[in-house]
Write an enzyme that holds these catalytic residues in place. Structure first.
Site, PDB file in Angstrom:
ATOM      1  N   CYS A  46     -23.910 -38.964  -7.964  1.00 31.08           N
ATOM      2  CA  CYS A  46     -23.733 -40.146  -8.796  1.00 31.08           C
ATOM      3  C   CYS A  46     -22.575 -39.922  -9.766  1.00 31.08           C
ATOM      4  O   CYS A  46     -22.587 -38.982 -10.546  1.00 31.08           O
ATOM      5  CB  CYS A  46     -25.032 -40.395  -9.555  1.00 31.08           C
ATOM      6  SG  CYS A  46     -24.885 -41.630 -10.829  1.00 31.08           S
ATOM      7  N   ASP A  78      -2.670 -28.438   6.102  1.00 31.23           N
ATOM      8  CA  ASP A  78      -3.857 -27.581   6.181  1.00 31.23           C
ATOM      9  C   ASP A  78      -4.788 -28.129   7.258  1.00 31.23           C
ATOM     10  O   ASP A  78      -5.233 -29.268   7.176  1.00 31.23           O
ATOM     11  CB  ASP A  78      -4.559 -27.606   4.816  1.00 31.23           C
ATOM     12  CG  ASP A  78      -5.731 -26.659   4.762  1.00 31.23           C
ATOM     13  OD1 ASP A  78      -5.984 -25.954   5.757  1.00 31.23           O
ATOM     14  OD2 ASP A  78      -6.407 -26.629   3.711  1.00 31.23           O
TER      15      ASP A  78
END
Ligand SMILES: [Zn+2]
Lengths: 258, 464
Positions: free
Chosen positions: B214, B368
């Site tokens: 949250c 990456d």
């Protein structure tokens, strides 16, 4: 059939940045191929940490906010348990943000300082949001072999006298871009900036961790060799890619200098 | 000042011609040149578009959403000016404007044109400042190319700041199923249209899911349904933060395999049945996003319905080609969430036997490749498929599969894309379907290779 190993993944959901869970998948699979049973346990923030029968502890990297939550959580009982277990020879691998938290502290650019657990004698500083991050493919020397991975960190890590660098940078920045050190180690605890995931492309280091863990638990370790052709081809390809980056950078630099 | 604008547009157009003569696509050079001469050219040109500008941003789905919205707008006889897929930085937007403007800065048919630009996540704040948009659509925020964008939180923060600078009368269209976006919406006072899905979800979060805590209080969300990445029906048991009720909602979804969906779309002021010729739950989100944006622009419902029906897959997101009596399906996947959904599309074809995965690590792909370890190959890889891997990081993909599903045996590694295509085709028979899942630059290479190898006669250009 050899007895099993217990791998504890600390904060797998909180510190789940960029594929670091591949390291755990790799350890499990390399055990399986050798007929060694393994069990993976997960411990998140607020959950109790029990290290009594744990053989390898793994922690990945996370965003600053998540790392902060992890740092707060480790300030409690977990930090002390971890320090004691490392003194007792627990094998630990921590990547990036996890590595930083094994040190004394991390001072980010714009957030409050995070306290680490002081397992490793290292400190990490961010030189401000104006300085660029250390990003790119890395090749480093470790015990006569190479380690490969991808680094992406804003913090610069400096080692104190108790920690020794895990590897020596050949290509890339490593801990701080200055002293050629990459990662840190104390007893059987290792920290590194290398994503990739790190272990699948560095099977020799994965086996090193497994060996340390087996020796600690069973007093001896005989790891039969695996067919790592594919892994080492990927390792080689990563080295070649890093060299390509460097050539490109050098060419750009010489062009800039005229 | 006037002369400078003229010069900027002229030089931009000339740069475009020169680049096309030299064989380049000219996708961003004109804008780059024009902006170098006149830095506020974009602001100037968009002020000449009375119907205003819509911006579409988000990690996944901006191209498809933009194309869906463009089809809807065309159905109303608007003429959208849009940037080409992938050219979503300011210079890409400038290029689109410069190539459509007259030298005096006017546009042909000024009352029919609308600006419709897909915008890179990191460019959104600047694009909002310079285009003063009427509508901004944000599709989702997933972790994507951390080496380029930095962390999600800082990106969300910069968006939050930028939303506060939206002009009077602007509307924000947000995916309410994305907790991170809904959280941005909670803190702004301008009108917001939320869109979302109401159907059965999956039981568990994918490993790629990021913002599952949250944003208000930091506790874990409870999900009653999860659709795609961290998108779903969420609520926080601690502070009560919950998914906003969407004004635009897709429900009664009926999936027709890789053919797409029939579904109902609830909009302010009525609902409609929509035929969507695009597979994958993420395309349901894209359709809902386009419909919500169209509603925000005041477009009548029947045009929304027609537009969505006419829509075809945008720029390789799901492109089907016929090669030597085989069908080739190209599904772009540039991050773990997108890759998972691509695998689900493949898996929805029970006959799927042939898979070619192409992994590149150029700047546009993200340098990456660690993200492939967050793809849920363990559960989503179709059983019994023969797999070829290719691309600059083919070996990385190969070990990913080796550690995911050891019993399937090693995939064939063909670093050279041509060899990979030969090898894949060789293993197929007439009527088979080959699924190719490439990263961004790999997709461009696959298209070029198919043309160069003579398998496809016409050049595979993005639709103009
Ligand atoms: Zn809450």
């Amino acid at each position: 059939m050899m007895g099993g190993l217990v791998i504890l993944h600390l904060y797998p959901r909180l510190m789940n940045l960029y594929g670091d869970r591949g390291n755990v998948l790799c350890l499990v699979e390399r055990c399986r191929r050798r007929g060694i049973a393994s069990e993976v346990r997960a411990v998140e923030v607020g959950q109790r940490l029990d290290l009594t029968d744990v053989d390898i502890l793994f922690m990945g990297g996370g965003q600053d906010k998540e790392q902060q939550l992890a740092a707060q959580d480790m300030e409690g009982e977990k930090g002390g348990l971890l320090r004691a277990a490392v003194e007792d020879g627990l094998a630990v691998l921590a990547i990036c943000g996890g590595y930083q938290l094994l040190g004394h502290y991390y001072r980010p650019a714009s957030r409050p300082e995070m306290k680490g657990v002081s397992v490793l004698d290292v400190t990490t500083l961010h030189k401000g949001s104006q300085t660029s991050r250390c990003i790119g493919n890395v090749v480093a020397q470790w015990e006569g072999k190479t380690l490969v991975g991808f680094e992406n960190h804003g913090g610069l890590t400096y080692l104190g006298p108790e920690a020794k660098p895990l590897a020596r940078v050949v290509i890339g920045y490593g801990n701080n871009g200055q002293d050629k050190g990459e990662g840190a180690q104390y007893l059987n605890a290792f920290g590194t900036y290398l994503h990739g995931s790190f272990l699948p492309k560095n099977p020799h280091f994965a086996d090193h961790l497994l060996r340390l863990a087996l020796e600690r638990r069973y007093g001896h370790a005989s790891l039969e060799p695996l067919d790592d052709d594919l892994e080492m081809t990927a390792h080689g390809a990563a080295v070649a890619r890093a060299r390509g980056d460097r050539r490109w950078t050098n060419r750009a630099l010489s062009w800039l200098k005229g | 000042m006037k002369a400078k604008q003229r010069l900027a547009i002229l030089c931009g157009k000339m740069a475009g011609m020169a680049s096309r003569l030299a064989g380049g696509g000219g996708t961003t050079l004109p804008g780059w040149v024009a902006q170098a001469i006149h830095p506020s050219l974009v602001s100037y040109l968009v002020s000449r578009i009375p119907q205003g500008v819509t911006l579409v941003t988000g990690t996944n789905g901006k191209t498809t959403t933009s194309r869906l919205l463009a089809t809807i707008l065309s159905d109303v006889h608007f003429i959208p000016i849009y940037n080409r897929a992938g050219s979503n930085l300011m210079r890409g937007i400038a290029t689109a404007l410069v190539s459509q403007a007259h030298l005096d800065g006017h546009f042909r048919q000024p009352n029919q044109i609308v600006g419709l630009f897909e915008v890179d996540e990191a460019t959104l704040p600047r694009a909002i400042r310079e285009t003063q948009p009427k509508v901004v659509v944000a599709t989702n925020l997933f972790r994507d190319q951390l080496d380029r964008y930095g962390e999600l939180d800082s990106l969300a923060q910069s968006w939050s700041q930028a939303f506060k600078e939206l002009p009077q009368g602007a509307t924000l269209v947000l995916n309410g199923d994305d907790p991170l976006l809904a959280h941005l919406g909670h803190r702004i006072s301008i009108p917001i249209i939320y869109y979302g899905l109401e159907t059965e979800g999956m039981g568990t979060l994918e490993h790629a899911a990021d913002s599952i805590r949250c944003p208000t209080c930091g506790n874990d969300f409870q999900y009653s349904a999860i659709f795609y990445g961290h998108l779903g029906h969420y609520c926080c048991r601690v502070c009560g933060t919950a998914r906003p009720l969407p004004q635009v909602r897709a429900f009664h979804l009926c999936r027709h395999g890789i053919q797409g969906y029939t579904m109902e779309l609830g909009l302010p002021g009525g609902g409609m049945v929509v035929e969507l010729g695009l597979p994958g739950l993420y395309n349901v989100y894209n359709a809902a996003a386009a419909a919500a944006a169209a509603a925000a622009l005041g477009i009548p419902h029947h045009h929304i319905q027609n537009g969505l029906k006419k829509a075809t897959a945008a720029f390789g997101r799901l492109e089907t080609l016929s090669v030597q009596g085989r069908r080739i399906c190209l599904i772009l996947a540039k991050n773990p969430v997108g890759f998972n959904e691509a695998l689900r599309i493949v898996d929805s074809d029970k006959e799927a036997r042939h898979l070619l995965l192409v992994l590149n690590d150029r700047i546009a792909d993200g340098r990456d490749v660690s993200w492939i370890w967050d793809v849920d190959f363990e559960t989503l890889l179709p059983h019994g498929a023969s797999i070829v891997v290719s691309g600059l990081r083919a070996e990385d993909m190969a070990i990913r599969l080796k550690y995911a599903v050891p019993e399937i045996g090693l995939p064939r590694v063909k670093k050279n894309l041509r060899e990979a295509l030969y090898s894949t085709l060789e293993a197929t028979s007439l009527g088979d379907t080959i699924y190719i899942i490439p990263t961004y630059t790999a997709m461009l290479e696959v298209r070029a290779a198919l043309v160069n190898m003579g398998y496809v006669s016409h050049p595979l250009m993005e639709e103009g």
